[in-house]
Design a protein around this motif. Sequence first.
Motif, PDB file in Angstrom:
ATOM      1  N   VAL A  76      18.846-110.796 -61.854  1.00 48.04           N
ATOM      2  CA  VAL A  76      19.546-110.911 -60.569  1.00 48.04           C
ATOM      3  C   VAL A  76      20.767-111.825 -60.719  1.00 48.04           C
ATOM      4  CG1 VAL A  76      19.361-111.737 -58.190  1.00 48.04           C
ATOM      5  CG2 VAL A  76      17.509-110.381 -59.193  1.00 48.04           C
ATOM      6  N   PHE A  77      20.599-112.966 -61.404  1.00 41.77           N
ATOM      7  CA  PHE A  77      21.733-113.865 -61.649  1.00 41.77           C
ATOM      8  C   PHE A  77      22.842-113.132 -62.409  1.00 41.77           C
ATOM      9  CE2 PHE A  77      21.027-118.661 -61.271  1.00 41.77           C
ATOM     10  CZ  PHE A  77      20.212-118.532 -60.171  1.00 41.77           C
ATOM     11  N   GLY A  78      22.465-112.384 -63.441  1.00 42.31           N
ATOM     12  CA  GLY A  78      23.446-111.655 -64.239  1.00 42.31           C
ATOM     13  C   GLY A  78      24.198-110.629 -63.412  1.00 42.31           C
ATOM     14  N   LEU A  79      23.479-109.878 -62.586  1.00 43.22           N
ATOM     15  CA  LEU A  79      24.133-108.887 -61.724  1.00 43.22           C
ATOM     16  C   LEU A  79      25.019-109.567 -60.683  1.00 43.22           C
ATOM     17  CD1 LEU A  79      21.194-106.362 -61.263  1.00 43.22           C
ATOM     18  CD2 LEU A  79      23.236-106.095 -62.703  1.00 43.22           C
ATOM     19  N   LEU A  80      24.613-110.730 -60.213  1.00 41.84           N
ATOM     20  CA  LEU A  80      25.442-111.460 -59.257  1.00 41.84           C
ATOM     21  C   LEU A  80      26.744-111.948 -59.894  1.00 41.84           C
ATOM     22  CD1 LEU A  80      22.796-113.483 -57.200  1.00 41.84           C
ATOM     23  CD2 LEU A  80      24.219-111.574 -56.412  1.00 41.84           C
ATOM     24  N   GLN A  81      26.757-112.137 -61.219  1.00 36.43           N
ATOM     25  CA  GLN A  81      27.999-112.488 -61.906  1.00 36.43           C
ATOM     26  C   GLN A  81      29.024-111.361 -61.735  1.00 36.43           C
ATOM     27  OE1 GLN A  81      28.749-115.421 -63.672  1.00 36.43           O
ATOM     28  NE2 GLN A  81      26.841-116.161 -62.797  1.00 36.43           N
ATOM     29  N   PHE A  82      28.569-110.122 -61.889  1.00 34.59           N
ATOM     30  CA  PHE A  82      29.472-108.982 -61.688  1.00 34.59           C
ATOM     31  C   PHE A  82      29.943-108.909 -60.241  1.00 34.59           C
ATOM     32  CE2 PHE A  82      27.254-107.459 -65.495  1.00 34.59           C
ATOM     33  CZ  PHE A  82      28.338-107.108 -66.274  1.00 34.59           C
ATOM     34  N   LEU A  83      29.015-109.046 -59.321  1.00 31.34           N
ATOM     35  CA  LEU A  83      29.370-108.996 -57.906  1.00 31.34           C
ATOM     36  C   LEU A  83      30.378-110.085 -57.563  1.00 31.34           C
ATOM     37  CD1 LEU A  83      28.941-107.792 -55.088  1.00 31.34           C
ATOM     38  CD2 LEU A  83      27.062-109.419 -54.796  1.00 31.34           C
ATOM     39  N   THR A  84      30.154-111.282 -58.071  1.00 35.10           N
ATOM     40  CA  THR A  84      31.064-112.401 -57.824  1.00 35.10           C
ATOM     41  C   THR A  84      32.467-112.082 -58.334  1.00 35.10           C
ATOM     42  OG1 THR A  84      29.223-113.952 -58.042  1.00 35.10           O
ATOM     43  CG2 THR A  84      31.418-114.872 -58.203  1.00 35.10           C
ATOM     44  N   THR A  85      32.555-111.474 -59.504  1.00 32.70           N
ATOM     45  CA  THR A  85      33.854-111.119 -60.070  1.00 32.70           C
ATOM     46  C   THR A  85      34.607-110.168 -59.145  1.00 32.70           C
ATOM     47  OG1 THR A  85      32.996-111.407 -62.299  1.00 32.70           O
ATOM     48  CG2 THR A  85      35.000-110.090 -62.068  1.00 32.70           C
ATOM     49  N   PHE A  86      33.931-109.155 -58.647  1.00 31.58           N
ATOM     50  CA  PHE A  86      34.581-108.190 -57.757  1.00 31.58           C
ATOM     51  C   PHE A  86      34.956-108.819 -56.416  1.00 31.58           C
ATOM     52  CE2 PHE A  86      32.298-105.227 -60.606  1.00 31.58           C
ATOM     53  CZ  PHE A  86      33.412-104.585 -61.117  1.00 31.58           C
ATOM     54  N   VAL A  87      34.101-109.683 -55.899  1.00 24.36           N
ATOM     55  CA  VAL A  87      34.413-110.355 -54.628  1.00 24.36           C
ATOM     56  C   VAL A  87      35.630-111.261 -54.795  1.00 24.36           C
ATOM     57  CG1 VAL A  87      33.564-112.061 -52.958  1.00 24.36           C
ATOM     58  CG2 VAL A  87      32.094-110.172 -53.664  1.00 24.36           C
ATOM     59  N   ILE A  88      35.690-111.990 -55.893  1.00 24.33           N
ATOM     60  CA  ILE A  88      36.840-112.869 -56.136  1.00 24.33           C
ATOM     61  C   ILE A  88      38.118-112.040 -56.276  1.00 24.33           C
ATOM     62  CG2 ILE A  88      37.915-114.409 -57.833  1.00 24.33           C
ATOM     63  CD1 ILE A  88      35.121-115.641 -58.255  1.00 24.33           C
ATOM     64  N   ALA A  89      38.050-110.917 -56.972  1.00 27.87           N
ATOM     65  CA  ALA A  89      39.238-110.057 -57.118  1.00 27.87           C
ATOM     66  C   ALA A  89      39.692-109.554 -55.749  1.00 27.87           C
ATOM     67  CB  ALA A  89      38.934-108.891 -58.047  1.00 27.87           C
ATOM     68  N   TRP A  90      38.766-109.155 -54.903  1.00 30.04           N
ATOM     69  CA  TRP A  90      39.108-108.680 -53.561  1.00 30.04           C
ATOM     70  C   TRP A  90      39.707-109.815 -52.722  1.00 30.04           C
ATOM     71  CZ3 TRP A  90      36.610-109.951 -48.829  1.00 30.04           C
ATOM     72  CH2 TRP A  90      37.081-109.222 -47.736  1.00 30.04           C
ATOM     73  N   LEU A  91      39.091-110.996 -52.768  1.00 22.13           N
ATOM     74  CA  LEU A  91      39.608-112.140 -52.018  1.00 22.13           C
ATOM     75  C   LEU A  91      40.993-112.547 -52.510  1.00 22.13           C
ATOM     76  CD1 LEU A  91      36.407-114.349 -51.717  1.00 22.13           C
ATOM     77  CD2 LEU A  91      37.574-113.122 -49.860  1.00 22.13           C
ATOM     78  N   TYR A  92      41.181-112.500 -53.826  1.00 23.82           N
ATOM     79  CA  TYR A  92      42.476-112.841 -54.413  1.00 23.82           C
ATOM     80  C   TYR A  92      43.561-111.896 -53.889  1.00 23.82           C
ATOM     81  CZ  TYR A  92      46.160-113.343 -57.924  1.00 23.82           C
ATOM     82  OH  TYR A  92      47.360-113.521 -58.553  1.00 23.82           O
ATOM     83  N   ALA A  93      43.293-110.600 -53.948  1.00 21.40           N
ATOM     84  CA  ALA A  93      44.277-109.613 -53.479  1.00 21.40           C
ATOM     85  C   ALA A  93      44.583-109.826 -51.996  1.00 21.40           C
ATOM     86  CB  ALA A  93      43.762-108.202 -53.724  1.00 21.40           C
ATOM     87  N   ARG A  94      43.556-110.056 -51.203  1.00 12.91           N
ATOM     88  CA  ARG A  94      43.759-110.269 -49.767  1.00 12.91           C
ATOM     89  C   ARG A  94      44.564-111.539 -49.505  1.00 12.91           C
ATOM     90  NH1 ARG A  94      38.707-111.193 -46.020  1.00 12.91           N
ATOM     91  NH2 ARG A  94      39.689-113.118 -45.457  1.00 12.91           N
ATOM     92  N   PHE A  95      44.221-112.620 -50.202  1.00 14.65           N
ATOM     93  CA  PHE A  95      44.929-113.886 -50.028  1.00 14.65           C
ATOM     94  C   PHE A  95      46.390-113.762 -50.443  1.00 14.65           C
ATOM     95  CE2 PHE A  95      46.438-118.009 -51.465  1.00 14.65           C
ATOM     96  CZ  PHE A  95      46.104-118.823 -50.395  1.00 14.65           C
ATOM     97  N   MET A  96      46.624-113.155 -51.588  1.00 15.86           N
ATOM     98  CA  MET A  96      47.999-113.005 -52.075  1.00 15.86           C
ATOM     99  C   MET A  96      48.818-112.124 -51.132  1.00 15.86           C
ATOM    100  SD  MET A  96      48.349-114.911 -54.647  1.00 15.86           S
ATOM    101  CE  MET A  96      47.009-116.050 -54.881  1.00 15.86           C
ATOM    102  N   ASN A  97      48.246-111.020 -50.684  1.00 14.21           N
ATOM    103  CA  ASN A  97      48.968-110.132 -49.769  1.00 14.21           C
ATOM    104  C   ASN A  97      49.358-110.840 -48.477  1.00 14.21           C
ATOM    105  OD1 ASN A  97      48.974-107.861 -51.419  1.00 14.21           O
ATOM    106  ND2 ASN A  97      47.009-107.151 -50.645  1.00 14.21           N
ATOM    107  N   ARG A  98      48.502-111.687 -47.979  1.00 13.34           N
ATOM    108  CA  ARG A  98      48.755-112.370 -46.702  1.00 13.34           C
ATOM    109  C   ARG A  98      49.616-113.620 -46.842  1.00 13.34           C
ATOM    110  NH1 ARG A  98      42.912-112.323 -43.647  1.00 13.34           N
ATOM    111  NH2 ARG A  98      42.847-110.079 -43.265  1.00 13.34           N
ATOM    112  N   ASN A  99      49.429-114.371 -47.910  1.00 14.37           N
ATOM    113  CA  ASN A  99      50.012-115.708 -47.992  1.00 14.37           C
ATOM    114  C   ASN A  99      51.121-115.888 -49.020  1.00 14.37           C
ATOM    115  OD1 ASN A  99      48.135-117.151 -46.096  1.00 14.37           O
ATOM    116  ND2 ASN A  99      46.667-116.284 -47.533  1.00 14.37           N
ATOM    117  N   VAL A 100      51.046-115.186 -50.122  1.00 14.99           N
ATOM    118  CA  VAL A 100      51.975-115.429 -51.220  1.00 14.99           C
ATOM    119  C   VAL A 100      53.028-114.329 -51.326  1.00 14.99           C
ATOM    120  CG1 VAL A 100      52.160-115.758 -53.720  1.00 14.99           C
ATOM    121  CG2 VAL A 100      50.271-116.789 -52.455  1.00 14.99           C
ATOM    122  N   ASP A 101      52.618-113.084 -51.214  1.00 16.70           N
ATOM    123  CA  ASP A 101      53.553-111.970 -51.385  1.00 16.70           C
ATOM    124  C   ASP A 101      54.740-112.020 -50.424  1.00 16.70           C
ATOM    125  OD1 ASP A 101      52.039-111.127 -53.478  1.00 16.70           O
ATOM    126  OD2 ASP A 101      51.193-109.381 -52.460  1.00 16.70           O
TER     127      ASP A 101
END
Length: 119
Positions: A76-101
């Motif tokens: 479960v911890f290992g699978l959550l590592q993958f999930l965390t990676t995808f969530v961070i990528a999604w949050l990064y794109a959303r943050f950059m689109n709203r605040n930095v771009d």
Amino acid sequence: MSSLDQSHDHAREHDPFYDELHATPEFAELRRKFRSFVFPTTVAFLAWYLLYVVMSNWATDFMSKELVGNINVALVFGLLQFLTTFVIAWLYARFMNRNVDPLARDLERRYEDRTGGAA
């Protein structure tokens, strides 16, 4: 990177207006906003990953505890590592689109207006 891209990057490095833009409060704000997301997120993810590694090495009884069938805590911890990676990528794109771009587009427009679209 093509040689044309490299020549544009090299020319931009020595363009005095690029240096002026780099010194503007808007550019400083762009860097501040970027860093305000990237640094804490990187630290949090690395801490989360290190927890997984530490727990796998020194808490083997806990990590080998079966939750459902053959699925244990380590899996479960290992699978959550993958999930965390995808969530961070999604949050990064959303943050950059709203605040930095928007800031980056404004600085790029100013650069292109001043240099005749040489960017």
